[in-house]
Design a protein around this motif. Structure first.
Motif, mmCIF file in Angstrom:
data_model
loop_
_atom_site.group_PDB
_atom_site.id
_atom_site.type_symbol
_atom_site.label_atom_id
_atom_site.label_comp_id
_atom_site.label_asym_id
_atom_site.label_seq_id
_atom_site.Cartn_x
_atom_site.Cartn_y
_atom_site.Cartn_z
ATOM 1 N N VAL B 132 42.387 113.448 40.484
ATOM 2 C CA VAL B 132 41.288 112.940 39.482
ATOM 3 C C VAL B 132 41.094 111.704 39.892
ATOM 4 N N GLY B 133 39.729 111.317 40.089
ATOM 5 C CA GLY B 133 39.089 110.065 40.164
ATOM 6 C C GLY B 133 38.980 109.674 41.876
ATOM 7 N N ALA B 134 39.532 110.710 42.710
ATOM 8 C CA ALA B 134 39.346 110.347 44.118
ATOM 9 C C ALA B 134 37.827 110.197 44.707
ATOM 10 N N SER B 135 37.457 109.414 45.592
ATOM 11 C CA SER B 135 36.182 109.450 46.252
ATOM 12 C C SER B 135 36.282 110.641 47.436
ATOM 13 N N TRP B 136 34.999 110.902 47.531
ATOM 14 C CA TRP B 136 35.041 112.117 48.916
ATOM 15 C C TRP B 136 35.774 111.426 50.097
ATOM 16 N N LEU B 137 35.562 110.014 50.332
ATOM 17 C CA LEU B 137 35.932 109.297 51.369
ATOM 18 C C LEU B 137 37.626 109.524 51.450
ATOM 19 N N ARG B 138 38.232 109.279 50.105
ATOM 20 C CA ARG B 138 39.570 109.175 50.128
ATOM 21 C C ARG B 138 40.199 110.549 50.315
ATOM 22 N N ARG B 139 39.207 111.536 49.909
ATOM 23 C CA ARG B 139 39.906 113.080 50.034
ATOM 24 C C ARG B 139 39.856 113.417 51.500
ATOM 25 N N ILE B 140 38.864 112.957 52.358
ATOM 26 C CA ILE B 140 38.802 113.215 53.773
ATOM 27 C C ILE B 140 40.093 112.523 54.265
ATOM 28 N N PHE B 141 40.142 111.304 53.904
ATOM 29 C CA PHE B 141 41.371 110.324 54.541
ATOM 30 C C PHE B 141 42.630 111.143 54.248
ATOM 31 N N LEU B 142 42.942 111.596 52.978
ATOM 32 C CA LEU B 142 44.136 112.066 52.715
ATOM 33 C C LEU B 142 44.074 113.527 53.556
ATOM 34 N N ARG B 143 43.085 114.147 53.685
ATOM 35 C CA ARG B 143 43.185 115.604 54.652
ATOM 36 C C ARG B 143 43.627 115.246 55.986
ATOM 37 N N VAL B 144 43.097 114.128 56.563
ATOM 38 C CA VAL B 144 43.523 113.845 57.968
ATOM 39 C C VAL B 144 44.896 113.280 57.991
ATOM 40 N N THR B 195 66.136 118.270 59.605
ATOM 41 C CA THR B 195 67.441 118.662 59.074
ATOM 42 C C THR B 195 67.189 120.048 58.579
ATOM 43 N N ASP B 196 68.444 120.545 58.166
ATOM 44 C CA ASP B 196 68.316 121.811 57.415
ATOM 45 C C ASP B 196 68.186 121.854 55.950
ATOM 46 N N LEU B 197 67.830 120.686 55.410
ATOM 47 C CA LEU B 197 67.646 120.563 53.814
ATOM 48 C C LEU B 197 66.620 121.331 53.313
ATOM 49 N N VAL B 198 66.722 122.157 52.173
ATOM 50 C CA VAL B 198 65.651 122.952 51.619
ATOM 51 C C VAL B 198 64.646 122.003 51.024
ATOM 52 N N VAL B 199 63.415 122.165 51.457
ATOM 53 C CA VAL B 199 62.244 121.484 51.041
ATOM 54 C C VAL B 199 61.242 122.270 50.372
ATOM 55 N N VAL B 200 60.683 122.041 49.289
ATOM 56 C CA VAL B 200 59.527 122.818 48.601
ATOM 57 C C VAL B 200 58.652 121.738 48.235
ATOM 58 N N GLU B 201 57.296 122.303 47.840
ATOM 59 C CA GLU B 201 56.194 121.462 47.431
ATOM 60 C C GLU B 201 56.053 122.079 45.940
ATOM 61 N N VAL B 202 55.801 121.069 45.010
ATOM 62 C CA VAL B 202 55.144 121.593 43.839
ATOM 63 C C VAL B 202 53.815 120.721 43.309
ATOM 64 N N PRO B 203 53.025 121.355 42.620
ATOM 65 C CA PRO B 203 51.864 120.975 42.352
ATOM 66 C C PRO B 203 52.194 119.711 41.359
ATOM 67 N N VAL B 204 51.166 118.619 41.702
ATOM 68 C CA VAL B 204 51.379 117.460 40.731
ATOM 69 C C VAL B 204 49.888 116.783 40.503
ATOM 70 N N ALA B 205 49.741 116.089 39.266
ATOM 71 C CA ALA B 205 48.451 115.563 39.182
ATOM 72 C C ALA B 205 48.523 114.217 39.408
ATOM 73 N N VAL B 206 47.416 113.689 40.142
ATOM 74 C CA VAL B 206 47.467 112.295 40.501
ATOM 75 C C VAL B 206 46.229 111.688 39.914
ATOM 76 N N ARG B 207 46.240 110.580 39.278
ATOM 77 C CA ARG B 207 44.826 110.217 38.832
ATOM 78 C C ARG B 207 44.615 108.725 39.420
ATOM 79 N N TYR B 208 43.595 108.731 40.150
ATOM 80 C CA TYR B 208 43.072 107.351 40.607
ATOM 81 C C TYR B 208 42.091 106.697 39.770
#
Lengths: 115, 235
Positions: B132-144, B195-208
């Motif tokens: 929430v609240g991220a500019s398009w520039l920040r979204r592109i930056f994050l994707r890169v 490492t052989d650690l078990v890693v997962v991603e979960v959805p979170v909300a980020v509010r800029y």
């Protein structure tokens, strides 16, 4: 003539300073001495650089000296950057230990009035 | 993602969960962040990274344990200080959480549940959740940043440097952070990839907000992160 004397005096002073601050004559002091001796040789016999440059195919002697200075500067920058990184790591370790000590001390003292 | 045996200890029942919040000059937000976090069943630990304002005092008054770095070291060093301290106090799970108010404390149970299902490390992902609240520039930056990070770590993740994560204390032996500043996030992923650690991603909300955006990473800081990753540990 005067400029040569001035340069030689500067090199001698640098060598003396490095020698006085030596610690058990480490290798890098030896390298500095050899470097200073080479520099003094170039001051006394400037044609040597032209001769060496011609042998190495880099044109004039002044070009050769410039290249050597550039390489030396890069080496110095890299050397001191690695020292800086090491110091930063030591600062982090020290600060962390200080943080834990302060926290332990605060807990031993107990809460201050009003907390 | 890797698979391996991991601890079967439940992190939801009786485990000691510590929330580590690195903070530098966050006087205006830290009180609210700590007050929200303090409502949960966990310990809130704020590492005041040499702030020149009243960050530490405000955090303490809001209910956090506060450690203070005498000088500013950086976010990576603050997290490692928090990890070390919490482990000395027998923490079994550590959650990292940003001090600028961009994360939602309501996401923490989601992370812990994922950890409870047998993972060692749970990473919050903005791109699986909500931004929430991220500019398009920040979204592109994050994707890169995600693409570069995946290339560096050898992992395939949807997000690169989201500040909210949960880690089993036992996994931290393999994940010691040596990058003091912002490169720690890439360093963590790089180490996880080895490492052989078990890693997962979960959805979170980020509010800029305007405030959190001003505190975030820009292009200059991204270049510094790359520089740190390339040079700081190879010298």
């Amino acid at each position: 003539m005067w400029i040569r004397l001035l340069l030689l005096a500067g090199l001698a002073l640098t060598g003396y300073s490095a020698f006085v601050r030596r610690r058990r004559m480490p290798v890098h002091i030896m390298l500095i001495m050899m470097f200073l001796a080479a520099a003094a040789g170039m001051v006394v016999f400037p044609d040597v650089t032209n001769w060496a440059a011609a042998r190495l195919g880099v044109g004039r002697g002044v070009d050769l000296v410039t290249y050597l200075v550039e390489v030396s500067l890069l080496f110095i920058v890299l050397h001191y950057y690695s020292k800086f990184v090491l110091l930063q790591q030591q600062l982090t370790t020290l600060t962390r230990e200080l943080t834990f000590l302060r926290q332990d001390l605060d807990q031993l003292r107990g809460p201050k009035a009003g907390e | 993602m890797q698979t391996s045996g991991s601890s079967s200890e439940s992190v939801l029942t009786g485990a000691s969960v510590w929330i580590v919040v690195p903070a530098k000059d966050e006087e205006s937000t830290i009180g609210h962040v700590v007050a929200e976090l303090a409502q949960g069943e966990w310990v809130v630990l704020v590492v005041d990274d040499g702030s020149v304002d009243r960050t530490g005092m405000v955090a303490k008054m809001a209910g956090a344990i506060v450690l203070r770095h005498a000088v500013n070291l950086g976010q990576g060093a603050s997290l490692q200080t928090g990890f070390d301290y919490a482990r000395r106090r027998d923490a079994s799970v550590l959650v990292t959480f940003d001090a600028d108010g961009q994360h939602a404390p309501t996401d923490i149970p989601t992370l812990l549940q994922a950890l409870d299902s047998g993972c060692d490390v749970v990473l919050g992902s903005r791109f699986l959740g909500e931004i929430v609240g991220a500019s398009w520039l920040r979204r592109i930056f994050l994707r890169v940043a995600v693409k570069v990070s995946n290339r560096l770590s050898g992992m395939t993740l949807s997000d690169a440097h989201c500040g909210i994560r949960a880690i089993r204390a036992s996994a931290l032996d393999q994940l010691t952070l040596t990058q003091d500043r912002m490169a720690h996030a890439s360093e963590l992923l790089k180490k996880l990839g080895r490492t052989d650690l078990v890693v997962v991603e979960v959805p979170v909300a980020v509010r800029y907000t305007q405030y959190s955006s001003s505190r975030g990473q820009g292009l200059t800081q991204a270049l510094r992160v790359l520089f740190d990753l390339m040079f700081n540990r190879s010298l």
